[in-house]
Design a protein around this motif. Structure first.
Motif, short mmCIF file in Angstrom:
data_model
loop_
_atom_site.label_atom_id
_atom_site.label_comp_id
_atom_site.label_asym_id
_atom_site.label_seq_id
_atom_site.Cartn_x
_atom_site.Cartn_y
_atom_site.Cartn_z
N GLY A 29 51.01 52.75 39.23
CA GLY A 29 51.60 53.85 39.99
C GLY A 29 50.59 54.58 40.86
N GLY A 30 49.31 54.30 40.69
CA GLY A 30 48.27 54.91 41.52
C GLY A 30 47.69 53.94 42.53
N GLY A 31 48.23 52.71 42.57
CA GLY A 31 47.78 51.75 43.57
C GLY A 31 46.93 50.62 43.02
N ALA A 32 46.69 50.60 41.70
CA ALA A 32 45.89 49.51 41.11
C ALA A 32 46.76 48.25 41.01
CB ALA A 32 45.38 49.92 39.74
N PRO A 33 46.11 47.06 40.97
CA PRO A 33 46.89 45.82 41.00
C PRO A 33 47.63 45.51 39.71
CG PRO A 33 44.53 45.34 40.90
CD PRO A 33 44.66 46.83 41.11
N GLY A 34 47.26 46.15 38.61
CA GLY A 34 47.97 45.88 37.36
C GLY A 34 47.62 44.54 36.76
N ASP A 35 46.48 43.98 37.17
CA ASP A 35 46.08 42.70 36.58
C ASP A 35 44.75 42.82 35.85
OD1 ASP A 35 44.12 42.69 38.60
OD2 ASP A 35 44.33 40.52 38.93
N GLY A 36 44.33 44.06 35.58
CA GLY A 36 43.06 44.29 34.89
C GLY A 36 43.09 43.71 33.48
N THR A 37 41.94 43.17 33.07
CA THR A 37 41.89 42.50 31.77
C THR A 37 41.15 43.33 30.72
OG1 THR A 37 39.85 41.36 32.40
CG2 THR A 37 41.93 40.23 32.88
N GLY A 38 40.71 44.53 31.08
CA GLY A 38 39.87 45.34 30.19
C GLY A 38 40.48 45.55 28.81
N ASP A 45 50.54 38.86 37.34
CA ASP A 45 49.82 37.65 37.73
C ASP A 45 50.82 36.60 38.21
OD1 ASP A 45 48.35 35.32 37.96
OD2 ASP A 45 47.01 35.84 36.31
N PRO A 46 51.20 36.68 39.51
CA PRO A 46 52.21 35.75 40.03
C PRO A 46 51.78 34.29 39.90
CG PRO A 46 51.33 37.21 41.78
CD PRO A 46 50.74 37.67 40.49
N GLY A 47 50.50 34.02 40.01
CA GLY A 47 50.01 32.63 39.90
C GLY A 47 50.28 32.08 38.51
N ALA A 48 49.96 32.86 37.49
CA ALA A 48 50.18 32.41 36.10
C ALA A 48 51.67 32.23 35.84
CB ALA A 48 49.59 33.43 35.13
N ARG A 80 42.06 39.07 38.86
CA ARG A 80 41.79 38.48 40.17
C ARG A 80 41.68 39.50 41.29
NH1 ARG A 80 45.25 34.79 37.61
NH2 ARG A 80 44.34 32.70 37.48
N CYS A 81 42.29 40.65 41.08
CA CYS A 81 42.50 41.54 42.24
C CYS A 81 41.60 42.76 42.32
CB CYS A 81 43.95 41.99 42.27
SG CYS A 81 45.09 40.63 42.38
N SER A 82 40.85 43.07 41.30
CA SER A 82 40.02 44.27 41.46
C SER A 82 38.56 43.97 41.15
CB SER A 82 40.57 45.41 40.61
OG SER A 82 39.82 45.58 39.44
N ALA A 83 37.72 44.45 42.04
CA ALA A 83 36.29 44.13 41.96
C ALA A 83 35.63 44.52 40.63
CB ALA A 83 35.57 44.77 43.14
N PRO A 84 35.93 45.71 40.07
CA PRO A 84 35.22 46.07 38.84
C PRO A 84 35.60 45.23 37.62
CG PRO A 84 36.32 48.00 39.83
CD PRO A 84 36.82 46.78 40.53
N ALA A 95 36.25 42.11 34.90
CA ALA A 95 35.39 41.00 34.47
C ALA A 95 35.95 39.64 34.89
CB ALA A 95 35.21 41.06 32.96
N GLY A 96 37.15 39.61 35.47
CA GLY A 96 37.73 38.34 35.93
C GLY A 96 38.77 37.80 34.98
N PRO A 97 39.39 36.64 35.35
CA PRO A 97 40.48 36.11 34.52
C PRO A 97 40.05 35.79 33.09
CG PRO A 97 40.33 34.97 36.64
CD PRO A 97 39.13 35.84 36.54
N VAL A 98 40.98 35.95 32.15
CA VAL A 98 40.73 35.57 30.76
C VAL A 98 41.37 34.21 30.54
CG1 VAL A 98 40.96 36.25 28.35
CG2 VAL A 98 41.04 38.00 30.14
N GLU A 99 40.57 33.25 30.08
CA GLU A 99 41.16 31.94 29.77
C GLU A 99 41.60 31.94 28.32
OE1 GLU A 99 39.69 28.03 31.38
OE2 GLU A 99 39.22 27.75 29.25
N MET A 100 42.84 31.52 28.08
CA MET A 100 43.33 31.54 26.70
C MET A 100 44.43 30.50 26.52
SD MET A 100 45.64 34.97 26.74
CE MET A 100 44.78 36.07 27.81
N GLU A 101 44.58 30.07 25.26
CA GLU A 101 45.70 29.18 24.96
C GLU A 101 46.87 30.06 24.56
OE1 GLU A 101 45.03 25.90 22.22
OE2 GLU A 101 47.20 25.88 21.85
N VAL A 102 48.00 29.86 25.24
CA VAL A 102 49.15 30.72 24.97
C VAL A 102 50.36 29.90 24.53
CG1 VAL A 102 48.43 32.44 26.68
CG2 VAL A 102 50.02 30.63 27.36
#
Ligand SMILES: [Zn+2]
Length: 516
Positions: A311-320, A339-342, A371-375, A377-384
Motif C-alpha cells: 500500500g506504500g508502493g513496495a513490490p510485495g515480493d520481499g523475502t525478508g 511473483d507473477p513468474g512463479a 526480484r523487484c527491490s534492490a535492498p 537478498a534476492g529470490p529464495v529457492e525452495m522445494e514446494v
C-alpha cells in the motif's frame, strides 16, 4: 440545478522505487462510465451518490487511479489533463463548481506536485478562476501551498486504515452544497511543520495522529467559521520539498482568517511535541520472531513487514520475513508474495498434471520473490508442494476496508497459486495486492485465522482486516523500499532541516498558543 464537473486522480507515488508508472498501469474511466461506481465503497462512488441525492447535475470527466508505485510518466498525467480540459471546456451551460477525488501525493516526471499543478491548470481555464473547487483526499497526501491556493476546500480522510474514504467524500459534497447554497466562499490555509513520519507512525488509533485529530475536531466545534480542519500525515517515500506532516483549515473568507492561522500553529505545536511517537521504527525480523516463538500465544500472531508495504508502493515480493520463517522453522505460518513468474510456472505445471494428480500433491523446485527491490537478498529457492491455482478475483469481505478507497468492491490479484514449503503456506499473486481484506485468503479456500503466524506486507492498513482475528500484532524490520528508517533514503529535494533526519532546535513558531 447545480452543474458540477467531477474528476478523480489518485496515485501515491514512491519516488525511490525503480520504474515509471505508465498510463497502462492506471485504471481509467471516462465520461458516463463514471456513474458505474455510484454507490460502491470508493470515494468517487460515495461522492456521486451524495451529489445525485442533493439534485446536482454531475458532469463526469475522468477518473484515473493506480496502486502506489514509482514516478508517473508525464504522458499519463498529460493524457488525464487533456481529457479533463476537453470536458471542462465543452460544457456549454455554466458550471457551479468542480469536485475532485484526489490522493494528494502524486509525482510525475518533471512535476513534483501533480495535484497543485492540476488545480492551478483548472484555475487557468476560462471561467474557472473563481469557481468553487471542492474535493476529498487521502491523509497520506504531501500537501502544498499551491494545492491550498488553487482549491477552496479539500477534505482529508480522518482514519488510517482508511475506513472512512467514502464517508469523507460524502462530507466534502455536503460542505460544497452548504457553500453553494449560502453563497459562501471558502479559503484554505496550510502549514508544513518540519516533520516527516514513516507510515508506521501515522495510524489514527494512537498518538500522534489520535491527539491531532482530537484537537482538529475541537477547533471545528469551537469555531463555526472554520468549516474543516485537516490533519495530513504525509507520505515519507517521496523526495519532494513538502513531503511530510501538514495541516490545512478551510474557512469562510469573510470571518475565519485569523482563527484558521492560529489553529494551524496549535496543531503544529502538538505535532512537534509528539514527533517522537510518530517516528515508529521496527526491530529486526529474526529477533522479533524468535521472541514471539518463545512467548507463544494461543491463536494468530500477525507480523507486519512495513518495509515491503504494498500500500506504500513496495513490490510485495520481499523475502525478508519469508526467510526468517523458513530459517527459524516456524510452523503453521503463511505469507503472500507477489511473483507473477512463479505463478505462471505453477499454472503450467497444474495444467500439465491435471486435476486428479494435483489432488494427490505435486512438488517442484521454485525461485520465489526477491526480484523487484534492490535492498532484498534476492529470490529464495525452495522445494514446494502445489496446493491450488486460481484466477485471484475476490469481493471485499469488508466493504469499508482500506482497500475500498483504492479499488472499490472487487479486487483482482491476477492468477494465483498456493504452495507450501515446510511449515509455511505461501500465496503467490500476479498483482501486488495490499493485505487489507481477508477475502484475499478466504477466496483461496484458506481461513487465515487458523494460522499461528501470518506475515503481512503493510504498515498500518492491515489492522482493520487482521486485528479482529489476531491474538497479537507485531512489526518487524526487513530490507525493503518502505523501511520506517527514513535515514536509509537519499532525500535531495525535501525541505531541510526536518525531523527525524536532522538534529533540530525547537522551531521558533513553537510557542504555546491559546488554542491548546
Ligand atoms: Zn493513505
Amino acid at each position: 440545478m447545480k452543474r458540477v464537473i467531477f474528476a478523480g486522480l489518485f496515485h501515491e507515488t514512491h519516488t525511490f522505487v525503480h520504474g515509471t508508472t505508465q498510463l497502462s498501469d492506471f485504471s481509467v474511466v471516462r465520461g458516463q462510465d463514471l456513474f458505474r461506481c455510484a454507490g460502491d465503497s470508493s470515494p468517487m462512488g460515495g461522492a456521486i451518490e451524495a451529489a445525485a441525492g442533493l439534485g446536482w447535475e454531475i458532469v463526469p470527466a475522468i477518473d484515473m487511479r493506480a496502486q502506489p508505485s514509482g514516478v508517473v510518466s508525464r504522458d499519463a498525467f498529460e493524457s488525464f489533463w487533456r481529457c479533463f480540459e476537453e470536458v471542462a471546456t465543452s460544457v456549454e451551460e455554466s458550471l457551479a463548481g468542480v469536485f475532485l477525488v484526489l490522493h494528494g501525493a502524486m509525482v510525475a516526471e518533471g512535476i513534483d506536485d501533480v495535484e497543485g499543478e492540476f488545480l492551478s491548470r483548472i484555475r487557468g481555464l476560462r471561467g474557472f478562476g473563481s469557481l468553487p473547487v471542492f474535493g476529498v483526499f487521502d491523509l497520506h497526501a504531501n500537501f502544498t501551498r499551491r494545492m491550498a491556493i488553487h482549491s477552496n476546500c479539500l477534505v482529508a480522510y480522518r482514519e488510517n486504515p482508511h475506513s472512512d474514504a467514502r464517508e469523507s467524500a460524502v462530507r466534502a459534497v455536503h460542505l460544497m452544497e452548504r457553500a453553494m447554497r449560502n453563497g459562501c466562499v471558502l479559503r484554505t490555509s496550510w502549514v508544513h511543520p518540519p516533520i516527516v513520519w514513516p507510515p508506521t507512525g501515522t495510524g489514527t488509533a494512537a498518538d500522534p495522529m489520535a491527539g491531532l485529530l482530537r484537537l482538529a475536531r475541537e477547533i471545528e466545534e469551537r469555531h463555526a467559521e472554520i468549516w474543516c480542519v485537516n490533519v495530513v500525515a504525509g507520505f515519507s517515500f517521496a523526495d519532494v520539498p513538502n513531503a511530510g506532516v501538514s495541516f490545512t483549515t478551510c474557512y469562510d473568507e469573510n470571518y475565519g482568517g485569523g482563527a484558521a492561522e492560529a489553529a494551524l500553529a496549535a496543531l503544529s505545536r502538538v505535532a512537534w511535541d509528539t514527533r517522537h511517537a510518530g517516528n515508529a521504527v521496527e526491530r529486526a525480523a529474526a529477533v522479533v520472531v524468535s521472541e514471539a516463538l518463545k512467548a507463544a500465544v494461543d491463536g494468530l500472531t500477525v507480523i507486519a513487514e512495513p518495509s515491503d508495504n504494498i500500500g506504500g508502493g513496495a513490490p510485495g515480493d520481499g523475502t525478508g520475513l519469508l526467510r526468517v520463517f523458513l530459517d527459524l522453522g516456524v510452523e503453521n505460518a503463511a505469507v503472500a508474495i507477489n511473483d507473477p513468474g512463479a505463478v505462471a510456472e505453477l499454472v503450467r505445471l497444474a495444467e500439465a498434471c491435471g486435476e486428479p494428480t494435483l489432488r494427490r500433491g505435486v512438488r517442484c523446485v521454485l525461485q520465489i520473490g526477491g526480484r523487484c527491490s534492490a535492498p532484498d537478498a534476492g529470490p529464495v529457492e525452495m522445494e514446494v508442494e502445489l496446493l491450488s491455482v486460481s484466477d485471484g478475483v475476490f469481493e471485499l469481505v469488508d466493504k469499508k476496508s482500506h482497500l475500498a478507497s483504492l479499488a472499490g468492491d472487487r479486487v483482482e490479484m491476477g492468477p494465483c497459486a498456493v504452495v507450501r514449503c515446510k511449515g509455511v503456506t505461501i500465496l503467490l499473486t500476479s498483482r501486488a495486492t495490499p493485505p487489507m481484506d481477508l477475502g484475499q485468503w478466504l477466496s483461496q479456500g484458506i481461513d487465515p485465522s487458523k494460522f499461528s503466524f501470518i506475515g503481512v506486507k503493510a504498515a498500518v492498513a492491515h489492522r482493520g482486516a487482521y486485528a479482529p482475528i489476531a491474538q497479537r500484532m507485531l512489526w518487524v524490520d526487513t530490507p525493503g523500499p518502505c523501511s520506517s528508517r527514513l535515514s536509509r533514503f537519499a532525500f535531495q529535494k525535501l525541505r531541510r532541516p526536518i525531523f527525524p533526519l536532522d538534529p533540530m532546535e525547537v522551531p521558533a513558531w513553537c510557542e504555546r498558543h491559546p488554542f491548546v
